[in-house]
Design an enzyme around this catalytic site. Structure first.
Site, mmCIF file in Angstrom:
data_model
loop_
_atom_site.group_PDB
_atom_site.id
_atom_site.type_symbol
_atom_site.label_atom_id
_atom_site.label_comp_id
_atom_site.label_asym_id
_atom_site.label_seq_id
_atom_site.Cartn_x
_atom_site.Cartn_y
_atom_site.Cartn_z
ATOM 1 N N LYS A 116 -6.824 13.138 -2.304
ATOM 2 C CA LYS A 116 -5.695 14.066 -2.415
ATOM 3 C C LYS A 116 -6.161 15.466 -2.781
ATOM 4 O O LYS A 116 -5.594 16.453 -2.323
ATOM 5 C CB LYS A 116 -4.684 13.549 -3.447
ATOM 6 C CG LYS A 116 -3.909 12.365 -2.909
ATOM 7 C CD LYS A 116 -2.759 11.994 -3.811
ATOM 8 C CE LYS A 116 -1.961 10.850 -3.210
ATOM 9 N NZ LYS A 116 -1.169 10.161 -4.201
ATOM 10 N N LYS A 222 -2.172 1.296 9.569
ATOM 11 C CA LYS A 222 -0.910 0.749 9.064
ATOM 12 C C LYS A 222 0.200 1.779 9.134
ATOM 13 O O LYS A 222 -0.056 2.981 9.248
ATOM 14 C CB LYS A 222 -1.097 0.235 7.636
ATOM 15 C CG LYS A 222 -1.431 1.286 6.606
ATOM 16 C CD LYS A 222 -1.265 0.714 5.201
ATOM 17 C CE LYS A 222 -0.946 1.828 4.234
ATOM 18 N NZ LYS A 222 -0.483 1.405 2.946
ATOM 19 N N LYS A 225 3.939 6.807 5.634
ATOM 20 C CA LYS A 225 4.678 8.072 5.675
ATOM 21 C C LYS A 225 3.834 9.204 6.236
ATOM 22 O O LYS A 225 4.276 9.986 7.047
ATOM 23 C CB LYS A 225 5.084 8.452 4.248
ATOM 24 C CG LYS A 225 6.520 8.178 3.941
ATOM 25 C CD LYS A 225 6.776 8.383 2.449
ATOM 26 C CE LYS A 225 6.539 7.106 1.675
ATOM 27 N NZ LYS A 225 6.650 7.199 0.244
HETATM 28 P P1 ADP Z 1 3.237 5.262 2.242
HETATM 29 O O1 ADP Z 1 1.883 4.736 2.680
HETATM 30 O O2 ADP Z 1 4.198 5.312 3.363
HETATM 31 O O3 ADP Z 1 3.142 6.559 1.451
HETATM 32 P P2 ADP Z 1 3.450 4.038 -0.329
HETATM 33 O O4 ADP Z 1 1.990 4.213 -0.517
HETATM 34 O O5 ADP Z 1 4.388 4.909 -1.114
HETATM 35 O O6 ADP Z 1 3.792 4.185 1.226
HETATM 36 O O7 ADP Z 1 3.779 2.514 -0.588
HETATM 37 C C1 ADP Z 1 4.793 1.985 -1.404
HETATM 38 C C2 ADP Z 1 4.700 0.465 -1.327
HETATM 39 O O8 ADP Z 1 4.873 0.004 0.023
HETATM 40 C C3 ADP Z 1 3.351 -0.090 -1.788
HETATM 41 O O9 ADP Z 1 3.590 -1.295 -2.490
HETATM 42 C C4 ADP Z 1 2.609 -0.349 -0.496
HETATM 43 O O10 ADP Z 1 1.658 -1.383 -0.605
HETATM 44 C C5 ADP Z 1 3.739 -0.760 0.445
HETATM 45 N N1 ADP Z 1 3.397 -0.388 1.829
HETATM 46 C C6 ADP Z 1 3.360 0.867 2.341
HETATM 47 N N2 ADP Z 1 3.021 0.862 3.646
HETATM 48 C C7 ADP Z 1 2.812 -0.442 3.973
HETATM 49 C C8 ADP Z 1 2.432 -1.119 5.182
HETATM 50 N N3 ADP Z 1 2.244 -0.462 6.319
HETATM 51 N N4 ADP Z 1 2.312 -2.473 5.164
HETATM 52 C C9 ADP Z 1 2.541 -3.158 4.012
HETATM 53 N N5 ADP Z 1 2.905 -2.595 2.845
HETATM 54 C C10 ADP Z 1 3.044 -1.251 2.815
#
Ligand code: ADP
Ligand code: TRP
Length: 357
Positions: A116, A222, A225
């Protein structure tokens, strides 16, 4: 008869946007499954979002969105404690106290911080530099970009979220395991420094089976966001159909039983999550005998996703329209979360010598 003590579970999501199918299958749906048997605490990590988000209006709107999405996915405020991190001022005070026992070196070596911080500074590519080169970049140059101290102390704040509730199980994604490891280290360090047994050492919650990884629609990696490859729970069916129809595929199998390319395997993963076993089997067979038409697969997948998200989307809209309800949920949640937080903070102050005269 005395009830056995239920395990304290805690997890949070940063309100940096709407939640997507990855969040739903990887987090929300699992939270719902465990809320009956455990003492569950789910919160919106708005203070954590401040480390990277700077638009106050967007932050406020996203806190509401994530709360509505928690509730719409089935987290029940009668069963679980749902709260907003900043409603618990004890967290901010404990963050200050715990920081006195955290080393800046160990924070600077954290992978998420390096990533970051590099993004903040506009540096591209993976971070494979030596610690020394990295330190040099952070401490300064001629640029007016800076890495905020809050980003560095992100793991302290996360450890506080967990330790202030004395949570022992923390469901998180793989990218957060290092933060959890630091939390254990800080807990151990505090306990041994003051010869107390204040903090339990939390571990990842084991849901059993392989962890769910929801892929994106753009062929690799995966759903996330920041990858721009998401289907949001709030997406309109029209938008979902358009996104799915545009998903990456390949030229199709040329020989029976050929291995699948990653983009196509990803579509099957999504189908497995959202569809019925017979539909999955139908398309697997069609892939194996080379009769598959990706257009048909995508149409089916889009409808199955729409069937999953539509009821959730309707509930999100209803909940967002009912501000009074949302306010009540977070007021009740904060009351419960604060009670435990205040106890832990009082013990911690006492232990550290911050005592009334
Ligand atoms: P992002 O990657 O979209 O910023 P976050 O890191 O805020 O999402 O993730 C919030 C929760 O959602 C965490 O528990 C994370 O493991 C789960 N999560 C996010 N993206 C995925 C994904 N593609 N597959 C499975 N779990 C996910
Ligand atoms: N850092 C977590 C993430 O980005 C969010 C978070 C903040 C969290 N505090 C937490 C998760 C405490 C679990 C427990 O996903």
């Amino acid at each position: 008869m005395e009830q056995p003590k239920r395990e304290i579970i805690l997890s949070g999501i940063r309100p940096t946007g709407n939640l997507h199918l990855g969040n739903f299958y990887g987090a929300l749906r699992k939270f719902v499954q465990i809320q009956d048997a455990h003492d569950c605490n789910f919160f919106v990590a708005d203070l954590h979002a401040l480390t990277t988000a700077t638009d106050p209006e967007a932050l406020h709107a996203n806190v509401k969105n994530v709360l509505a999405e928690y509730l719409a996915a089935g987290i029940d405020p009668e069963k679980a404690t749902i709260f907003v991190q900043s409603d618990i001022p004890e967290i901010s005070e404990m963050y200050l106290l715990l920081n006195m026992h955290v080393g800046i070196g160990e924070l600077m070596r954290t992978a998420a911080f390096k990533d970051k911080a590099r993004k903040c500074l506009g540096l591209s590519g993976e971070c494979d530099d030596s610690d020394e080169a990295f330190e040099h970049q952070i401490i300064g140059g001629d640029t007016n970009k800076r890495v905020c101290a809050g980003l560095l102390t992100y793991p302290t704040l996360m450890a506080v979220d967990i330790l202030i509730q004395k949570a022992t199980k923390v469901p998180v994604g793989k990218d957060q395991l290092q933060h959890l490891e630091l939390t254990r280290r800080f807990a151990r360090r505090f306990n041994s420094f003051y010869h107390v047994d204040l903090f339990p050492e939390p571990t990842d919650f084991d849901f059993g089976g392989a962890p769910v990884k929801v892929p994106g629609l753009n062929g690799s990696g995966k759903m996330g966001k920041s990858e721009g490859n998401c289907i949001y729970l709030i997406d309109d069916p029209k938008v979902i159909r358009k996104k799915v129809m545009r998903a990456t595929t390949d030229e199709g199998p040329k020989e029976p039983n050929s291995p699948m390319s990653e983009p196509v395997a990803n579509l099957f993963t999504l189908l497995e999550l959202t569809s019925t076993p017979d539909v999955v089997k139908h398309f697997r067979d069609a892939y194996a005998d080379c009769s598959i038409r990706y257009g048909d697969l995508k149409k089916q997948l889009a409808e199955d996703i729409v069937a999953v998200t539509t009821p959730i989307r309707d509930r999100i809209t209803d909940i967002l329209a009912n501000e009074e309800y949302l306010r009540k949920v977070v007021r009740d949640g904060a009351e419960r979360a604060r009670a435990r937080a205040a106890d832990t903070l009082a013990e911690m102050r006492q232990i550290m010598g911050i005592r009334p005269l």
